[in-house]
Structures are given as C-alpha cells and as structure tokens.
Design an enzyme around this catalytic site. Structure first.
Site, short mmCIF file in Angstrom:
data_model
loop_
_atom_site.label_atom_id
_atom_site.label_comp_id
_atom_site.label_asym_id
_atom_site.label_seq_id
_atom_site.Cartn_x
_atom_site.Cartn_y
_atom_site.Cartn_z
N GLU A 18 0.83 -1.21 0.00
CA GLU A 18 0.00 0.00 0.00
C GLU A 18 0.86 1.26 0.00
O GLU A 18 1.83 1.36 0.75
CB GLU A 18 -0.90 -0.03 1.24
N ARG A 23 2.97 13.71 -2.29
CA ARG A 23 2.32 15.00 -1.95
C ARG A 23 2.89 16.17 -2.71
O ARG A 23 2.35 17.24 -2.71
CB ARG A 23 2.46 15.24 -0.44
N THR A 49 -3.81 4.82 -1.79
CA THR A 49 -4.80 5.31 -0.83
C THR A 49 -5.50 6.57 -1.35
O THR A 49 -5.02 7.23 -2.27
CB THR A 49 -4.15 5.62 0.54
N ALA A 150 -19.20 3.15 4.84
CA ALA A 150 -18.67 2.32 3.75
C ALA A 150 -19.74 1.36 3.22
O ALA A 150 -19.76 1.03 2.04
CB ALA A 150 -17.45 1.55 4.25
P1 FAD Z 1 -17.24 2.22 8.03
O1 FAD Z 1 -17.15 0.81 7.54
O2 FAD Z 1 -18.30 3.05 7.48
O3 FAD Z 1 -17.35 2.16 9.63
C1 FAD Z 1 -17.10 3.30 10.43
C2 FAD Z 1 -17.70 3.13 11.82
O4 FAD Z 1 -19.09 3.30 11.78
C3 FAD Z 1 -17.47 1.79 12.47
O5 FAD Z 1 -17.34 2.01 13.85
C4 FAD Z 1 -18.72 1.03 12.17
O6 FAD Z 1 -18.94 -0.01 13.11
C5 FAD Z 1 -19.75 2.16 12.28
N1 FAD Z 1 -20.92 2.01 11.39
C6 FAD Z 1 -21.06 2.60 10.19
N2 FAD Z 1 -22.27 2.32 9.66
C7 FAD Z 1 -22.88 1.51 10.52
C8 FAD Z 1 -24.12 0.87 10.52
N3 FAD Z 1 -24.96 1.01 9.51
N4 FAD Z 1 -24.42 0.10 11.56
C9 FAD Z 1 -23.56 -0.05 12.57
N5 FAD Z 1 -22.35 0.54 12.63
C10 FAD Z 1 -22.01 1.30 11.62
N6 FAD Z 1 -8.69 6.43 5.18
C11 FAD Z 1 -8.53 7.31 4.18
O7 FAD Z 1 -8.86 8.50 4.32
N7 FAD Z 1 -7.99 6.91 2.96
C12 FAD Z 1 -7.62 5.64 2.73
O8 FAD Z 1 -7.15 5.32 1.64
C13 FAD Z 1 -7.78 4.68 3.77
N8 FAD Z 1 -7.43 3.39 3.60
C14 FAD Z 1 -7.66 2.48 4.60
C15 FAD Z 1 -7.34 1.13 4.39
C16 FAD Z 1 -7.55 0.19 5.39
C17 FAD Z 1 -7.22 -1.24 5.13
C18 FAD Z 1 -8.09 0.60 6.65
C19 FAD Z 1 -8.30 -0.40 7.74
C20 FAD Z 1 -8.41 1.93 6.88
C21 FAD Z 1 -8.20 2.88 5.86
N9 FAD Z 1 -8.52 4.22 6.04
C22 FAD Z 1 -8.34 5.13 5.02
C23 FAD Z 1 -9.05 4.69 7.33
C24 FAD Z 1 -10.59 4.64 7.38
O9 FAD Z 1 -11.12 5.62 6.49
C25 FAD Z 1 -11.04 4.93 8.80
O10 FAD Z 1 -10.68 3.86 9.63
C26 FAD Z 1 -12.48 5.33 9.00
O11 FAD Z 1 -12.62 5.82 10.33
C27 FAD Z 1 -13.50 4.21 8.84
O12 FAD Z 1 -13.62 3.82 7.55
P2 FAD Z 1 -14.47 2.47 7.22
O13 FAD Z 1 -14.54 2.35 5.77
O14 FAD Z 1 -13.96 1.34 8.00
O15 FAD Z 1 -15.88 2.96 7.82
#
Ligand code: FAD
Length: 335
Positions: A18, A23, A49, A150
C-alpha cells in the site's frame, strides 16, 4: 470466489503493498523508482490510498486517481484504488468512479474515511439512516445526496456498476474505535460483505493472535470472503507514535518495552521491528485460519518490507498461474 481460485493455484500466500500518492514533486521523484523496485518482488497488487486532499483535477498527476491509473498502465501492475465517501456528494462519487473505470481500474477499496470529531454526532444520525431509510432509498436506486458509511458506498458501487468493480472493505481486528462494541462492528462488517464486498483488508495489529481470533470470529458469523491482514512493520519510534495516533491503536506493553530497551538506537529499533514483523507474519502463515496473503503498509518507503518478504520466502515467487494472468489481460483482476 475469484481470489479463492487464484489462491488455490498460487499455493502460498501472496503479498500486496500500500502506498499513498506523492504529496509534491520531490516525493514524486522517488515514488516511481520505489514502486519499480518493490515490483521486482511480485506483489499481487498495489494499493493507492485516497485522501480528502486528493485533487479531482484530471490534470493533476499526483492525485490518487492519476497515480493509481499510472500504476496500472505505466507500471503495468494490478492496482486497488481506495475511495472514501464521507467528503463527497454522490454526483462527485459517481464521477470519480467513472474516471476510475475509464482508467481501467477495476478494484476499489470502499471506505468511509475519517470523520472530523466535530461531525461525529451527525454521522451517527446518518449511520442510523443507513440501516433503515437509506436502505429503502438505495433499493429504489435513488441515493441520499451523501453516503456516510462504507456500507452505503458498497451498495452504491454495486447498484451503479454491477460486477464491474471488485470491492474490498476495511476490517478491524480490535473493532473500529467508534463502534459501540466489537461484536457490533463485526456484524456491521458482515453487512458490508453481504452488500457485495469481495474481500477484506484489516487494520494493522501488533499481535498475530489478535488477527487470528478476529479472522475466526469473522468465519464464525459466516464471513467467507478472503481476509487479508494489514501489516505495519515497526521502523522508528516516531512512526509508531504517528500510527497509534492515526489508528487509535495502542501498541502492547511488550512492544513498548522492547522499543524502550533500544534506548533510542535507531538501528536497534529497526532490527527489532524487522524481527517482530517476521515473527508475526510467520505465525499468521502457519495458523489454521488460512490467510490468503499479507498486505503491507509501506508508508512509501521500502522500510524493511523487502527484507521481511525475503525472510518469509515470499519475495519473487511467481507461479505459472500468475505468469499466465500477468501475460494475459491485466484487467482480469486476480481478486
Ligand atoms: P465504516 O465501515 O463506514 O465504519 C465506520 C464506523 O461506523 C465503524 O465504527 C462502524 O462499526 C460504524 N458504522 C457505520 N455504519 C454503521 C451501521 N450502519 N451500523 C452499525 N455501525 C455502523 N482512510 C482514508 O482517508 N484513505 C484511505 O485510503 C484509507 N485506507 C484504509 C485502508 C484500510 C485497510 C483501513 C483499515 C483503513 C483505511 N482508512 C483510510 C481509514 C478509514 O477511512 C477509517 O478507519 C475510518 O474511520 C472508517 O472507515 P471504514 O470504511 O472502515 O468505515
């Protein structure tokens, strides 16, 4: 399913890498030589990313889209583009996805992105909607103006693009820091998979046992897609501090003590980090949860990734099957 076919043929875990987009011009200068060098090890794919700062200007050659497009086309390497939805309205998201499609990108890691603390209450309201009202709206092919988790991004991509994109999502071995409970977060992860996610990449952890029990918990609730542990090799004291702040993951005492014992000796910390990562990966590979591969957070440095992979015998093993994929249509995603 597609990755399962691949893994069966591959015979041993793959690795993926990754990167964040450079920048500025100085970072850009060293970026392509780094990717070129790491490509020699034959990663299965490279991730680029997404950042809310990422420009949507099609002429900006440092945007996530442009860098991912060049990784695929100029570097000729399979690429996963990350995409966060929190900062954009759906018209913008659709135009980003259309651009990704026209660049030939077929793998998206669908993410929410980090929500500024001041907006977190508002986000909870949206999360509530996501389970009820927005579900109905999504089914009728009409999306709310903003997607705030997400899960909705996965549904959006599936509804608008069918199976064109292979979709990955993030999983959290300790539970996401905003989740009420670990099991809530796990069930929510399952709903991302049920909505169409094809694979999961995990947040980093410093403990092999934690990854393994997370993967077992995922299997226990019926998650069947490949789960790829995200590995963060420790290299400096500052990098641990920064990553802990970013992810809200506190390293275990054992790791903290080992780093303190290095007494600021940079080489000793690197040596410890290398050994820690190798031991952790070996434990994962030999565990009974059958991990398909390892995903390395490189922070745009070789760090010790090459050395770790060499010690794991994962550097450069390209099977006949992979050769045939690479020789064929690069757009035939191995995922
Ligand atoms: P979600 O899956 O939406 O979850 C976020 C939170 O909301 C969780 O606590 C979840 O339990 C809760 N939640 C959401 N919807 C519901 C629902 N309907 N019911 C119950 N609970 C819910 N960030 C960047 O800015 N750019 C990147 O490129 C990037 N790459 C990443 C790659 C990986 C492998 C990881 C692990 C993280 C990455 N991140 C990145 C960070 C990520 O954006 C953050 O961790 C962010 O806070 C959560 O994103 P998510 O997609 O997991 O969110």
């Amino acid at each position: 399913d597609k990755i399962t076919n691949y893994v069966n043929q591959y015979g041993k875990p793959f690795f993926s890498l990754e990167f964040f987009p450079p920048r500025n011009e100085t970072e850009l200068e060293s970026f392509w030589p780094l990717l070129d060098q790491l490509k020699q090890g034959n990663p299965l794919f490279m991730d680029i990313t997404w950042h809310s700062r990422s420009s949507l200007d099609p002429n900006n050659h440092c945007s996530s889209l442009a860098i991912a497009g060049s990784t695929l086309k100029q570097l000729n390497h399979e690429t996963v583009l990350h995409l966060t939805c929190y900062d954009y309205d759906i018209t913008t998201l659709e135009s980003i996805l259309n651009s990704a499609k026209s660049l030939g990108l077929r793998n998206i890691l669908a993410l929410r992105g980090d929500v500024p603390a001041s907006n977190q209450d508002e986000n909870k309201v949206f999360n509530g909607l996501s389970n009820s009202k927005s579900d109905q709206i999504i089914k009728s092919n009409n999306f709310l103006d903003k997607l705030t988790c997400a899960l909705d991004l996965v549904k959006f991509i599936k509804t608008k693009y069918g199976d064109f994109f292979t979709i990955g999502v993030a999983g959290y071995p300790m539970g996401h820091p905003e989740a009420k409970t670990y099991s809530d977060d796990l069930n929510y992860l399952k709903s991302k998979v049920d909505a169409g996610a094809d694979f999961i990449v995990t947040q980093l952890s410093f403990s092999a046992d934690q990854y393994i029990s997370f993967i077992k918990d995922c299997h226990a609730i019926g998650i069947k897609v490949p789960i790829i542990p995200g590995i963060f090799p420790i290299q400096t004291k500052a990098s641990i501090r920064n990553i802990s702040k970013l992810t809200k993951i506190d390293p275990p005492n054992e790791v903290k003590k080992s780093i303190e014992a290095c007494k600021g000796d940079i080489e000793a910390i690197k040596k410890y980090g290398l050994q820690h990562a190798v031991d952790l990966c070996k434990k994962l590979i030999s565990s009974d949860v059958n991990i398909p591969g390892l995903h390395f957070y490189t922070l745009n440095r070789d760090n010790c990734v090459t050395e770790i992979l060499k010690q794991l015998n994962l550097w450069n093993p390209r099977s006949d099957y992979e050769e045939s994929i690479m020789a064929g249509d690069i757009q035939n995603s191995p995922l």
